[in-house]
Design an enzyme around this catalytic site. Structure first.
Site, PDB file in Angstrom:
ATOM      1  N   ASN A 107       0.708  -0.793  -0.268  1.00 12.67           N
ATOM      2  CA  ASN A 107      -0.098  -0.028   0.100  1.00 12.67           C
ATOM      3  C   ASN A 107       0.593   1.248  -0.024  1.00 12.67           C
ATOM      4  OD1 ASN A 107       0.745  -0.391   2.582  1.00 12.67           O
ATOM      5  ND2 ASN A 107      -1.229   0.917   3.542  1.00 12.67           N
ATOM      6  N   HIS A 245      -2.570  -9.705  11.832  1.00 12.28           N
ATOM      7  CA  HIS A 245      -2.641  -8.771  13.032  1.00 12.28           C
ATOM      8  C   HIS A 245      -3.873  -9.754  13.038  1.00 12.28           C
ATOM      9  CE1 HIS A 245      -4.326  -6.347  10.166  1.00 12.28           C
ATOM     10  NE2 HIS A 245      -3.845  -5.680   9.474  1.00 12.28           N
ATOM     11  N   ASN A 291      -4.624   0.050  14.190  1.00  8.11           N
ATOM     12  CA  ASN A 291      -5.785  -0.930  13.367  1.00  8.11           C
ATOM     13  C   ASN A 291      -5.170  -2.048  13.014  1.00  8.11           C
ATOM     14  OD1 ASN A 291      -7.643  -1.607  12.445  1.00  8.11           O
ATOM     15  ND2 ASN A 291      -7.820   0.267  10.667  1.00  8.11           N
ATOM     16  N   ASP A 318       3.876  -5.594  11.495  1.00 11.89           N
ATOM     17  CA  ASP A 318       2.589  -4.165  11.044  1.00 11.89           C
ATOM     18  C   ASP A 318       3.388  -2.354  11.292  1.00 11.89           C
ATOM     19  OD1 ASP A 318       0.231  -2.673   9.702  1.00 11.89           O
ATOM     20  OD2 ASP A 318      -0.611  -3.635  11.232  1.00 11.89           O
TER      21      ASP A 318
HETATM   22 ZN   LIG Z   1      -4.082  -4.025   8.184  1.00  9.99          ZN
HETATM   23 ZN   LIG Z   2      -0.965  -3.030   7.713  1.00  3.12          ZN
END
Ligand SMILES: [Zn+2]
Ligand SMILES: [Zn+2]
Lengths: 440, 312
Positions: A107, A245, A291, A318
């Site tokens: 991303n 996660h 998140n 993460d």
């Molecule tokens: Zn994520």
């Molecule tokens: Zn992530």
């Protein structure tokens, strides 16, 4: 096997590490040993080893020697936000955290959704990365949740797997198609499980703390509903699924049922979900905004237990750098995410191993060998003949996490200001010294 | 006597297929003549109803009927009463007033032929209904295979490659090939494979790794609309070509390539393979006419009058 990791060429390490407690579940080791590394390869593992001429010795009494860690979930911010993190800074942070390989999520800006972009990043990694880096490719073009990427070609280019992480997959239909189509690539689909219709407006876990603070809640069912859906689809399509996660006990119940039924699924948990809870947010410190959000103690405990039992396969950070100006805003306005690479082992070790919740060999396995297997890379192990992929840890050195200590460009660590009781002293990644404490 | 329809290849026995193919073969010399016409179906009426655009199938049925001296009426959905919202049932009833012997139907929905058949005394020939069946295509494929490999096709290995999920040609061919004892493998992206396709008695593969095992490679057309937003059967035609496209280098000498047409050069078939005179693609087109003549002929006269030579 297609190549999946790239780093800058570096001189092979020549070092004798003497007297460390070598903990390697794959090699079946948990004892005090010497490890001789020559030209980047482990030459000998034994006792009473002598350093050949020209080979330095590190006295590692009381230290731990572990297979190097592998992170399946890093946000590199490159390309597009090199002000927050780049290949050099992220891999320095990784090395200082004991990592010997990291895999970056797709991303970025632009999104990693074409083979040529994977190739360009791989080229850059070959000049900038001090620790081998691999890349996820997006499931959908531009992460828009509409059209599948050319997964086969992306896999040929070396993508480790497919994920739209940062966002959930937009529909059951898309999740199904992704699981179906990924079968031609021998790669997995990694899913960020979140029903956005339930988390809209939410900034933290929905519960007692959000009630007190008046913050919008993200209910745990928003995760477990999506986990269940992804698992059902993976079962139906016999696809290969990786759950990113996980943060709730309810998700674990679904996962357990699916694994028992033979679904090809793996799962990860972050260091912050293993060690912190939503109680932290009472301070309204935006560095605790992630998140999925930090959850209550009962969930944290369930996650630690699942990591121990193997229900959760691995720890993944993460790692999510954010520019200082973006986090220095009221909690509700801050972006989600915390740094993780540099503090992951220390946080897990001092919280879970020290308390007896997790045995050290289990933690080592879940941070190194298990994620390496999921990634389809050579599994780090402390055995003669192997390329050196290891780290050396002082389990008693205390240090404070400061901006200066953090190698990431961004400084948004949930552990900023925290006293750590474990410190990585040396990391040898792909045979080269990637980090040595005190040596700058 | 019950009328004869040809709606599905499953309506036929191996003996029926043999008879149809033998009949088609007997029509071949007619098509070589100067005057390519026989009086066999003089006074008979064949209606060709195409509710879906088709060039080769409609032309081929129309010409087949004309070669047999039948009166033909062609109806296309566009500009007809159907276009004005008349139901299929009413259209069939209306046309039946002219007492046609055969109605050939191409329709975008499976089940159209059954509905038509229930509302007319004419014989119904399915020229393609939805993603269900296309029996005349299967018969011309079998005819082509017989021309190439001889009468006995038992044990011949065929790989059908492409969008199995949406293909009536695949559904007809799987059944027809198996009826004559052939060994069928289907190859498609997992997204284009029908669920539980193995229940059809085929081998299932998702890539071309075992393509070399096939004697015959039957390619299906990949349609652009499978890629459009939301469908997501494929990421791109490019990727399809990279993984499933049949090129020279993916073929071994002696393998025969077939395609029902129209072909997508550079997608399911490379230009070099498409232009290779060694494929059976042109033969398939040629076979279409003789086979459809045989279908029309046998539908009207039945199998008892087996001496077609006399009819010629
Ligand atoms: Zn994520
Ligand atoms: Zn992530």
């Amino acid at each position: 096997m297609t190549r999946r990791l790239w780093s800058a060429p570096a001189r092979g390490a020549d070092v004798l590490i003497r007297g460390a407690r070598v903990v390697d579940p794959l090699a079946g080791l948990d004892e005090t040993l010497d490890v001789l590394v020559r030209k980047g390869r482990i030459l000998q593992v034994g006792t009473g080893l002598e350093a050949p001429t020209g080979c330095r010795t590190i006295a590692a009494d009381g230290w731990l020697l572990l297979p190097g860690f592998v992170d399946l979930h890093t946000h590199l911010r490159t390309p597009g936000r090199e002000d927050e993190e780049d290949l050099a800074s992220a891999t320095r942070a990784a090395a200082a955290g004991g990592y010997v390989a990291i895999f970056a999520m797709a991303n970025t800006d632009p999104v990693v959704d074409t083979a040529s972009l994977v190739q360009a990043l791989a080229l850059r990694a070959q000049t900038e990365a001090v620790v081998p880096v691999g890349f996820f490719a997006a499931v959908t073009r531009g992460l828009r949740g509409e059209q599948l990427t050319e997964m086969w070609e992306l896999a040929q280019a070396g993508a480790v797997g497919f994920s739209d992480d940062g966002r959930p997959l937009s529909s059951a239909h898309l999740t199904r198609r992704a699981l179906q189509y990924a079968k031609v690539t021998d790669r997995f689909v990694a899913v960020h499980a979140e029903d956005e219709s339930l988390t809209r407006g939410g900034v933290m876990h929905e519960g007692a703390v959000s009630a007190k603070l008046g913050l919008g809640g993200m209910p745990p069912v928003a995760e477990s509903i999506e986990v269940d859906r992804a698992l059902e689809l993976a079962a139906y399509e016999q696809g290969r699924l990786h759950l990113c996660h996980l943060s709730t006990a309810a998700s674990l119940e679904h996962l357990e049922r699916a694994k028992k039924a033979g679904v090809q699924v793996t799962a990860e948990v972050t260091p912050h979900h293993l060690t912190l809870t939503d109680e932290c947010i009472r301070s309204l410190d935006p560095n605790y905004k992630m998140n999925p959000p930090l959850r209550p103690e009962a969930d944290r405990k369930a996650l630690a237990q699942a990591l121990r039992s193997g229900l959760i396969d691995c720890v993944a950070t993460d790692h999510a750098p954010h520019a200082q100006q973006e986090k220095e805003v009221p909690f509700e306005d801050a972006p989600f995410g915390t740094l993780g690479l540099q503090t992951a082992f220390a946080a897990a070790h001092q919280t879970l191993v020290a308390s007896g919740a997790l045995k050290l060999p289990v933690l080592a396995e879940r941070m190194s060998q298990s994620p390496a297997r999921i990634a389809g890379m050579a599994v780090p192990t402390v055995q003669a003949g192997e390329e050196a992929n290891l780290c050396l840890v002082d389990p008693r050195e205390t240090w404070t996490v400061t901006s200066a200590e953090l190698h990431s460009k961004a400084k948004n660590s949930a552990w900023l200001g925290a006293k750590m009781k474990t410190r990585v002293k040396l990391t040898i990644a792909a045979g080269s010294v990637a980090w040595e404490d005190g040596a700058r | 006597m019950a009328k004869r329809d040809l709606i599905s290849i499953d309506d036929l026995s191996a003996a029926d297929v043999d008879l149809l193919l033998d009949t088609a073969e007997s029509f071949l010399p007619v098509l070589q003549r100067d005057i390519k016409k026989v009086p066999t179906l003089r006074g008979r009426t064949v209606i060709n109803m195409f509710f879906e655009s088709s060039t080769r199938t409609s032309t081929s049925f129309d010409l087949a009927a004309k070669r047999l001296s039948a009166d033909t009426i062609g109806i296309k959905a566009k500009g007809s009463a159907v276009d004005k919202g008349e139901s299929l049932k009413d259209t069939i009833i209306t046309l039946s007033a002219y007492s046609p012997d055969i109605i050939v139907i191409r329709h975008p929905r499976a089940g159209a032929c059954q509905l038509a058949s229930a509302n007319t005394t004419a014989s119904i020939i399915n020229a393609g209904d939805g993603k269900h069946q296309h029996p005349s295509q299967c018969l011309l494929d079998l005819f082509t295979l017989r021309q190439a490999f001889g009468r006995n096709l038992r044990g011949l290995k065929v790989a059908i490659v492409g969008d199995i999920l949406h293909s009536r040609v695949a559904r007809s061919d799987i059944a027809g090939f198996q009826l004559l004892g052939m060994d069928v493998t289907v190859i498609a992206p997992p997204t284009m494979m029908p669920r539980e396709v193995d229940s059809l008695g085929v081998n299932v593969r998702y890539d071309l790794a075992e393509l070399h095992k096939a004697d015959v490679i039957y390619l299906l057309r990949i349609q652009q609309e499978r890629i459009t937003q939301g469908a997501n059967f494929l990421p791109s035609l490019r990727e399809y070509a990279n993984v499933w496209g049949v090129t020279r280098s993916r073929l071994r000498p002696g393998q025969k390539v077939m395609h029902p047409g129209p072909i997508n050069r550079g997608v399911e078939i490379s230009a070099a393979v498409a232009d290779d005179p060694d494929t059976l693609i042109a033969q398939q087109v040629e076979a279409g006419l003789a086979v459809r003549m045989a279908i029309l002929y046998r539908t009207i006269v039945g199998s008892t009058d087996s001496d077609t030579k006399e009819a010629l």
